[in-house]
Motif scaffolding. Structure first.
Motif, PDB file in Angstrom:
ATOM      1  N   ILE A 118     -66.148 102.563 -27.986  1.00  0.00           N
ATOM      2  CA  ILE A 118     -66.632 101.757 -29.101  1.00  0.00           C
ATOM      3  C   ILE A 118     -67.003 100.385 -28.563  1.00  0.00           C
ATOM      4  CG2 ILE A 118     -64.260 101.071 -29.682  1.00  0.00           C
ATOM      5  CD1 ILE A 118     -65.169 100.793 -32.616  1.00  0.00           C
ATOM      6  N   GLY A 119     -68.057  99.815 -29.127  1.00  0.00           N
ATOM      7  CA  GLY A 119     -68.438  98.459 -28.801  1.00  0.00           C
ATOM      8  C   GLY A 119     -68.652  97.680 -30.077  1.00  0.00           C
ATOM      9  N   VAL A 120     -68.173  96.443 -30.087  1.00  0.00           N
ATOM     10  CA  VAL A 120     -68.348  95.562 -31.236  1.00  0.00           C
ATOM     11  C   VAL A 120     -69.006  94.286 -30.744  1.00  0.00           C
ATOM     12  CG1 VAL A 120     -67.214  94.297 -33.106  1.00  0.00           C
ATOM     13  CG2 VAL A 120     -66.291  96.510 -32.362  1.00  0.00           C
ATOM     14  N   GLY A 121     -70.032  93.839 -31.443  1.00  0.00           N
ATOM     15  CA  GLY A 121     -70.722  92.605 -31.098  1.00  0.00           C
ATOM     16  C   GLY A 121     -71.009  91.789 -32.333  1.00  0.00           C
ATOM     17  N   GLY A 122     -71.009  90.489 -32.171  1.00  0.00           N
ATOM     18  CA  GLY A 122     -71.351  89.612 -33.281  1.00  0.00           C
ATOM     19  C   GLY A 122     -70.359  88.490 -33.490  1.00  0.00           C
ATOM     20  N   GLY A 123     -69.113  88.720 -33.115  1.00  0.00           N
ATOM     21  CA  GLY A 123     -68.107  87.677 -33.221  1.00  0.00           C
ATOM     22  C   GLY A 123     -67.877  87.045 -31.860  1.00  0.00           C
ATOM     23  N   ALA A 124     -66.866  86.203 -31.770  1.00  0.00           N
ATOM     24  CA  ALA A 124     -66.454  85.697 -30.460  1.00  0.00           C
ATOM     25  C   ALA A 124     -65.946  86.898 -29.661  1.00  0.00           C
ATOM     26  CB  ALA A 124     -65.360  84.650 -30.625  1.00  0.00           C
ATOM     27  N   PRO A 125     -66.083  86.876 -28.341  1.00  0.00           N
ATOM     28  CA  PRO A 125     -65.650  88.042 -27.552  1.00  0.00           C
ATOM     29  C   PRO A 125     -64.224  88.507 -27.851  1.00  0.00           C
ATOM     30  CG  PRO A 125     -66.906  86.554 -26.176  1.00  0.00           C
ATOM     31  CD  PRO A 125     -66.707  85.858 -27.499  1.00  0.00           C
ATOM     32  N   GLU A 126     -63.298  87.576 -28.004  1.00  0.00           N
ATOM     33  CA  GLU A 126     -61.907  87.954 -28.278  1.00  0.00           C
ATOM     34  C   GLU A 126     -61.790  88.639 -29.636  1.00  0.00           C
ATOM     35  OE1 GLU A 126     -62.898  84.696 -27.708  1.00  0.00           O
ATOM     36  OE2 GLU A 126     -62.574  84.856 -25.549  1.00  0.00           O
ATOM     37  N   GLN A 127     -62.572  88.170 -30.605  1.00  0.00           N
ATOM     38  CA  GLN A 127     -62.570  88.806 -31.922  1.00  0.00           C
ATOM     39  C   GLN A 127     -63.123  90.226 -31.823  1.00  0.00           C
ATOM     40  OE1 GLN A 127     -65.030  85.794 -33.848  1.00  0.00           O
ATOM     41  NE2 GLN A 127     -63.351  85.367 -35.282  1.00  0.00           N
ATOM     42  N   ASP A 128     -64.249  90.373 -31.136  1.00  0.00           N
ATOM     43  CA  ASP A 128     -64.856  91.696 -30.986  1.00  0.00           C
ATOM     44  C   ASP A 128     -63.879  92.666 -30.327  1.00  0.00           C
ATOM     45  OD1 ASP A 128     -67.171  90.651 -32.093  1.00  0.00           O
ATOM     46  OD2 ASP A 128     -68.244  90.515 -30.175  1.00  0.00           O
ATOM     47  N   HIS A 129     -63.161  92.194 -29.324  1.00  0.00           N
ATOM     48  CA  HIS A 129     -62.172  93.039 -28.637  1.00  0.00           C
ATOM     49  C   HIS A 129     -61.071  93.465 -29.616  1.00  0.00           C
ATOM     50  CE1 HIS A 129     -59.598  94.631 -25.477  1.00  0.00           C
ATOM     51  NE2 HIS A 129     -58.623  93.921 -25.987  1.00  0.00           N
ATOM     52  N   THR A 130     -60.609  92.533 -30.413  1.00  0.00           N
ATOM     53  CA  THR A 130     -59.563  92.845 -31.394  1.00  0.00           C
ATOM     54  C   THR A 130     -60.051  93.867 -32.411  1.00  0.00           C
ATOM     55  OG1 THR A 130     -58.531  90.680 -31.127  1.00  0.00           O
ATOM     56  CG2 THR A 130     -58.050  91.862 -33.178  1.00  0.00           C
ATOM     57  N   PHE A 131     -61.275  93.705 -32.905  1.00  0.00           N
ATOM     58  CA  PHE A 131     -61.814  94.659 -33.888  1.00  0.00           C
ATOM     59  C   PHE A 131     -61.938  96.057 -33.274  1.00  0.00           C
ATOM     60  CE2 PHE A 131     -64.393  90.736 -35.399  1.00  0.00           C
ATOM     61  CZ  PHE A 131     -63.282  90.206 -36.041  1.00  0.00           C
ATOM     62  N   ALA A 132     -62.424  96.132 -32.032  1.00  0.00           N
ATOM     63  CA  ALA A 132     -62.586  97.421 -31.352  1.00  0.00           C
ATOM     64  C   ALA A 132     -61.234  98.067 -31.087  1.00  0.00           C
ATOM     65  CB  ALA A 132     -63.361  97.242 -30.050  1.00  0.00           C
ATOM     66  N   THR A 133     -60.281  97.279 -30.618  1.00  0.00           N
ATOM     67  CA  THR A 133     -58.947  97.809 -30.330  1.00  0.00           C
ATOM     68  C   THR A 133     -58.264  98.299 -31.597  1.00  0.00           C
ATOM     69  OG1 THR A 133     -58.754  96.309 -28.445  1.00  0.00           O
ATOM     70  CG2 THR A 133     -56.709  97.221 -29.304  1.00  0.00           C
ATOM     71  N   THR A 134     -58.398  97.553 -32.676  1.00  0.00           N
ATOM     72  CA  THR A 134     -57.834  97.971 -33.960  1.00  0.00           C
ATOM     73  C   THR A 134     -58.396  99.319 -34.369  1.00  0.00           C
ATOM     74  OG1 THR A 134     -57.522  95.676 -34.649  1.00  0.00           O
ATOM     75  CG2 THR A 134     -57.610  97.329 -36.403  1.00  0.00           C
ATOM     76  N   ALA A 135     -59.694  99.495 -34.181  1.00  0.00           N
ATOM     77  CA  ALA A 135     -60.336 100.769 -34.548  1.00  0.00           C
ATOM     78  C   ALA A 135     -59.803 101.907 -33.701  1.00  0.00           C
ATOM     79  CB  ALA A 135     -61.853 100.651 -34.400  1.00  0.00           C
ATOM     80  N   VAL A 136     -59.704 101.706 -32.393  1.00  0.00           N
ATOM     81  CA  VAL A 136     -59.224 102.762 -31.498  1.00  0.00           C
ATOM     82  C   VAL A 136     -57.779 103.147 -31.837  1.00  0.00           C
ATOM     83  CG1 VAL A 136     -58.647 103.324 -29.097  1.00  0.00           C
ATOM     84  CG2 VAL A 136     -60.835 102.239 -29.637  1.00  0.00           C
ATOM     85  N   GLU A 137     -56.962 102.140 -32.118  1.00  0.00           N
ATOM     86  CA  GLU A 137     -55.561 102.398 -32.471  1.00  0.00           C
ATOM     87  C   GLU A 137     -55.451 103.203 -33.761  1.00  0.00           C
ATOM     88  OE1 GLU A 137     -53.914  98.463 -32.407  1.00  0.00           O
ATOM     89  OE2 GLU A 137     -53.672  98.501 -30.217  1.00  0.00           O
ATOM     90  N   SER A 138     -56.443 103.110 -34.634  1.00  0.00           N
ATOM     91  CA  SER A 138     -56.406 103.842 -35.902  1.00  0.00           C
ATOM     92  C   SER A 138     -56.574 105.347 -35.714  1.00  0.00           C
ATOM     93  CB  SER A 138     -57.489 103.316 -36.863  1.00  0.00           C
ATOM     94  OG  SER A 138     -58.768 103.796 -36.494  1.00  0.00           O
ATOM     95  N   LEU A 139     -57.127 105.770 -34.591  1.00  0.00           N
ATOM     96  CA  LEU A 139     -57.313 107.203 -34.339  1.00  0.00           C
ATOM     97  C   LEU A 139     -56.038 107.860 -33.833  1.00  0.00           C
ATOM     98  CD1 LEU A 139     -60.813 107.677 -32.683  1.00  0.00           C
ATOM     99  CD2 LEU A 139     -60.143 108.049 -35.043  1.00  0.00           C
ATOM    100  N   ALA A 140     -55.110 107.069 -33.345  1.00  0.00           N
ATOM    101  CA  ALA A 140     -53.884 107.638 -32.744  1.00  0.00           C
ATOM    102  C   ALA A 140     -52.995 108.309 -33.761  1.00  0.00           C
ATOM    103  CB  ALA A 140     -53.114 106.546 -32.012  1.00  0.00           C
TER     104      ALA A 140
END
Length: 140
Positions: A118-140
């Motif tokens: 997954i890739g997220v773009g549009g926010g600050a890099p740290e924000q994008d990383h947090t949004f992507a990580t949150t999404a990946v963790e939701s699949l577990a």
């Protein structure tokens, strides 16, 4: 004789879940983003750009996902490695690939196997990383 166990691939439903969770996390933070989900072969499974997200965020989210997939690591973890004094400083220009070394790309694993990114773009890099990580963790 192989003892390899089959791992279910990333499905369209999984991809839609990833997009929805990342988008909700960004919205809760007041950030407009684009979200890209690729399967293990690098093929587009899902994409969403918020109405107000900057246009380039679509390209950056896709490149972040592709980079995370190709390197099987979060883009946030390789930013320092490609800086001018880093061990892989020439990587961004050495390959004819759409790599992007900005936080926001995260690989997706199932049973320890890489099944997409997954890739997220549009926010600050740290924000994008947090949004992507949150999404990946939701699949577990």
């Amino acid at each position: 004789m192989s003892t390899t166990t089959a791992v279910a691939p990333l499905t369209t439903q999984d991809a839609e879940t990833l997009v929805a969770v990342a988008s909700r996390a960004a919205e809760a933070a007041g950030v407009t983003v684009s979200v890209t989900v690729l399967d293990a072969g690098g093929h587009l499974l899902a994409f969403r750009r918020d109405d107000r997200a900057v246009l380039i965020s679509g390209e950056t989210s896709t490149r972040k996902a592709y980079t995370a997939l190709q390197l099987n690591t979060a883009t946030a973890d390789v930013v320092d490695a490609v800086k001018p004094d880093g061990p892989f400083h020439s990587l961004p220009t050495a390959l004819n690939q759409p790599l992007l070394f900005i936080a926001g790309g995260v690989p997706v694993h199932r049973d320890g196997r890489l099944i997409g990114a997954i890739g997220v773009g549009g926010g600050a890099p740290e924000q994008d990383h947090t949004f992507a990580t949150t999404a990946v963790e939701s699949l577990a």
